[in-house]
Design a protein around this motif. Sequence first.
Motif, PDB file in Angstrom:
ATOM      1  N   THR A 196      14.720  26.052 -28.880  1.00 17.91           N
ATOM      2  CA  THR A 196      14.620  24.533 -28.486  1.00 17.91           C
ATOM      3  C   THR A 196      15.266  23.681 -29.231  1.00 17.91           C
ATOM      4  O   THR A 196      16.027  23.603 -30.344  1.00 17.91           O
ATOM      5  N   THR A 197      15.212  22.152 -28.980  1.00 17.69           N
ATOM      6  CA  THR A 197      15.991  21.109 -29.286  1.00 17.69           C
ATOM      7  C   THR A 197      15.744  20.997 -30.987  1.00 17.69           C
ATOM      8  O   THR A 197      16.395  20.465 -31.635  1.00 17.69           O
ATOM      9  N   LYS A 198      14.259  21.403 -31.363  1.00 16.15           N
ATOM     10  CA  LYS A 198      14.061  21.242 -32.814  1.00 16.15           C
ATOM     11  C   LYS A 198      14.229  22.516 -33.666  1.00 16.15           C
ATOM     12  O   LYS A 198      14.049  22.652 -34.845  1.00 16.15           O
ATOM     13  N   GLY A 199      14.854  23.479 -32.935  1.00 18.03           N
ATOM     14  CA  GLY A 199      14.710  24.743 -33.503  1.00 18.03           C
ATOM     15  C   GLY A 199      16.224  24.996 -34.186  1.00 18.03           C
ATOM     16  O   GLY A 199      17.223  24.232 -34.175  1.00 18.03           O
ATOM     17  N   ASP A 200      16.407  25.955 -35.246  1.00 22.80           N
ATOM     18  CA  ASP A 200      17.662  25.901 -36.063  1.00 22.80           C
ATOM     19  C   ASP A 200      17.610  27.579 -36.415  1.00 22.80           C
ATOM     20  O   ASP A 200      17.099  28.162 -37.157  1.00 22.80           O
ATOM     21  N   LEU A 201      18.526  28.093 -35.397  1.00 21.09           N
ATOM     22  CA  LEU A 201      18.772  29.747 -35.848  1.00 21.09           C
ATOM     23  C   LEU A 201      19.874  29.872 -36.641  1.00 21.09           C
ATOM     24  O   LEU A 201      21.066  29.719 -36.046  1.00 21.09           O
ATOM     25  N   SER A 202      19.601  30.725 -37.741  1.00 23.05           N
ATOM     26  CA  SER A 202      20.708  31.057 -38.900  1.00 23.05           C
ATOM     27  C   SER A 202      21.026  32.477 -38.868  1.00 23.05           C
ATOM     28  O   SER A 202      21.516  32.778 -39.974  1.00 23.05           O
ATOM     29  N   SER A 203      20.384  33.178 -37.972  1.00 25.32           N
ATOM     30  CA  SER A 203      20.047  34.780 -38.172  1.00 25.32           C
ATOM     31  C   SER A 203      21.748  35.397 -38.170  1.00 25.32           C
ATOM     32  O   SER A 203      22.581  34.737 -37.065  1.00 25.32           O
ATOM     33  N   SER A 204      21.866  36.261 -39.048  1.00 22.18           N
ATOM     34  CA  SER A 204      23.234  36.850 -39.062  1.00 22.18           C
ATOM     35  C   SER A 204      23.309  37.670 -37.931  1.00 22.18           C
ATOM     36  O   SER A 204      24.481  37.992 -37.620  1.00 22.18           O
ATOM     37  N   SER A 205      22.299  38.277 -37.259  1.00 26.13           N
ATOM     38  CA  SER A 205      22.466  39.189 -36.102  1.00 26.13           C
ATOM     39  C   SER A 205      20.982  38.610 -35.117  1.00 26.13           C
ATOM     40  O   SER A 205      20.154  38.963 -35.579  1.00 26.13           O
ATOM     41  N   ALA A 206      21.535  38.397 -34.003  1.00 25.74           N
ATOM     42  CA  ALA A 206      20.156  37.989 -33.071  1.00 25.74           C
ATOM     43  C   ALA A 206      21.056  38.631 -31.649  1.00 25.74           C
ATOM     44  O   ALA A 206      21.710  38.265 -30.956  1.00 25.74           O
ATOM     45  N   ILE A 207      20.197  39.633 -31.074  1.00 27.72           N
ATOM     46  CA  ILE A 207      20.508  40.613 -30.002  1.00 27.72           C
ATOM     47  C   ILE A 207      19.434  40.287 -28.839  1.00 27.72           C
ATOM     48  O   ILE A 207      18.069  40.378 -29.314  1.00 27.72           O
ATOM     49  N   CYS A 208      19.723  39.500 -27.693  1.00 30.56           N
ATOM     50  CA  CYS A 208      18.426  39.610 -26.738  1.00 30.56           C
ATOM     51  C   CYS A 208      18.988  39.874 -25.233  1.00 30.56           C
ATOM     52  O   CYS A 208      20.137  40.095 -25.084  1.00 30.56           O
ATOM     53  N   ASN A 209      17.966  39.685 -24.394  1.00 32.66           N
ATOM     54  CA  ASN A 209      18.418  39.786 -23.113  1.00 32.66           C
ATOM     55  C   ASN A 209      19.126  38.699 -22.595  1.00 32.66           C
ATOM     56  O   ASN A 209      20.153  38.886 -21.883  1.00 32.66           O
ATOM     57  N   SER A 210      18.424  37.488 -22.809  1.00 35.52           N
ATOM     58  CA  SER A 210      19.216  36.319 -22.259  1.00 35.52           C
ATOM     59  C   SER A 210      18.553  35.060 -23.082  1.00 35.52           C
ATOM     60  O   SER A 210      17.610  35.379 -23.726  1.00 35.52           O
ATOM     61  N   ALA A 211      19.232  34.000 -23.098  1.00 38.70           N
ATOM     62  CA  ALA A 211      19.036  32.975 -24.139  1.00 38.70           C
ATOM     63  C   ALA A 211      19.298  31.498 -23.511  1.00 38.70           C
ATOM     64  O   ALA A 211      20.138  31.207 -22.807  1.00 38.70           O
ATOM     65  N   ILE A 212      18.375  30.678 -24.056  1.00 41.42           N
ATOM     66  CA  ILE A 212      18.705  29.209 -23.756  1.00 41.42           C
ATOM     67  C   ILE A 212      18.715  28.598 -25.003  1.00 41.42           C
ATOM     68  O   ILE A 212      17.913  28.579 -26.005  1.00 41.42           O
ATOM     69  N   VAL A 213      19.869  27.697 -25.103  1.00 46.67           N
ATOM     70  CA  VAL A 213      20.360  27.422 -26.597  1.00 46.67           C
ATOM     71  C   VAL A 213      20.387  25.630 -26.320  1.00 46.67           C
ATOM     72  O   VAL A 213      21.114  25.286 -25.586  1.00 46.67           O
ATOM     73  N   GLU A 214      19.431  25.363 -26.950  1.00 47.59           N
ATOM     74  CA  GLU A 214      19.143  23.736 -26.854  1.00 47.59           C
ATOM     75  C   GLU A 214      19.000  23.047 -28.337  1.00 47.59           C
ATOM     76  O   GLU A 214      19.489  21.987 -28.509  1.00 47.59           O
TER      77      GLU A 214
END
Length: 271
Positions: free
Chosen positions: A121-139
Amino acid sequence: MITSSPAKASVECPHCGFKQIEYAAAKSTICRQCGRSFSPSAPKPGTPEAELPLHRRLETLWNRQRRRVVSCFECKRKHEVSDAASSTNCPGCSTHIDLRDYKIATSFSRSIRTRGDVHLTTKGDLSSSSAICNSAIVEGKLRGNLQCEESMTINLVGKIPGRIGAQHLIVERKSDIQCFRRVRVTNIDIKGRMSGEILASGAVTIHKGGTLDGNVTAKSIAIEKGGMFSGQLVIGQANLTQGELLPEAKAAEKNAESEVPLGAAQPLHAT
């Protein structure tokens, strides 16, 4: 205080006929003999649905409509699971498979490996060294690495220092992103502004109003009227690496020279 344990019942695998004890309320399980997944509450093959109770018929219809196929992260084996399941085990190698969706609205640094979806989300902050998923929305802020098995939609203004990749990447119209690392995709649709290097095994499409500034290596490229592209372009070679960005003639000449034994006389070019 005495509590009663959950009821158990004998169930039969519809694939091999093996019988085993499972909880009566279990929605799905794995056969201990053949390793295939099945639903203990499902009717046996050949049982007419008209003979089943109404709630069983509704449950059977619901399960038919809400099932999906997932693949194992390790052995890539595919099997069917309920859409309501939060996790499963691979029937081939017993690897645990996370099926949950992740909605990131704060700072998040843990690793993610799921067959579900990720919403940053707009307030999120993803700093993972490895993130694997099916699909994603990046805001929100994406400072880590994100790999999608299917689609990734970016609606963001900012810099992306980590590695990103997807089968289908969409840069929305209001986006203005700068990628510091090579972006690996199958197909990409650019509707906003993007700066970075793209390596695509399929097509690169720059839509009307879209802007791409960076080097592109792809199977094909399409630029609609009103779209802009600035950078170097290599078309028709989808699987290039940095060491392969030489013209074929020079690469062949280099290989021929390397085959000449050391100390042997080498012919001079005619002048």
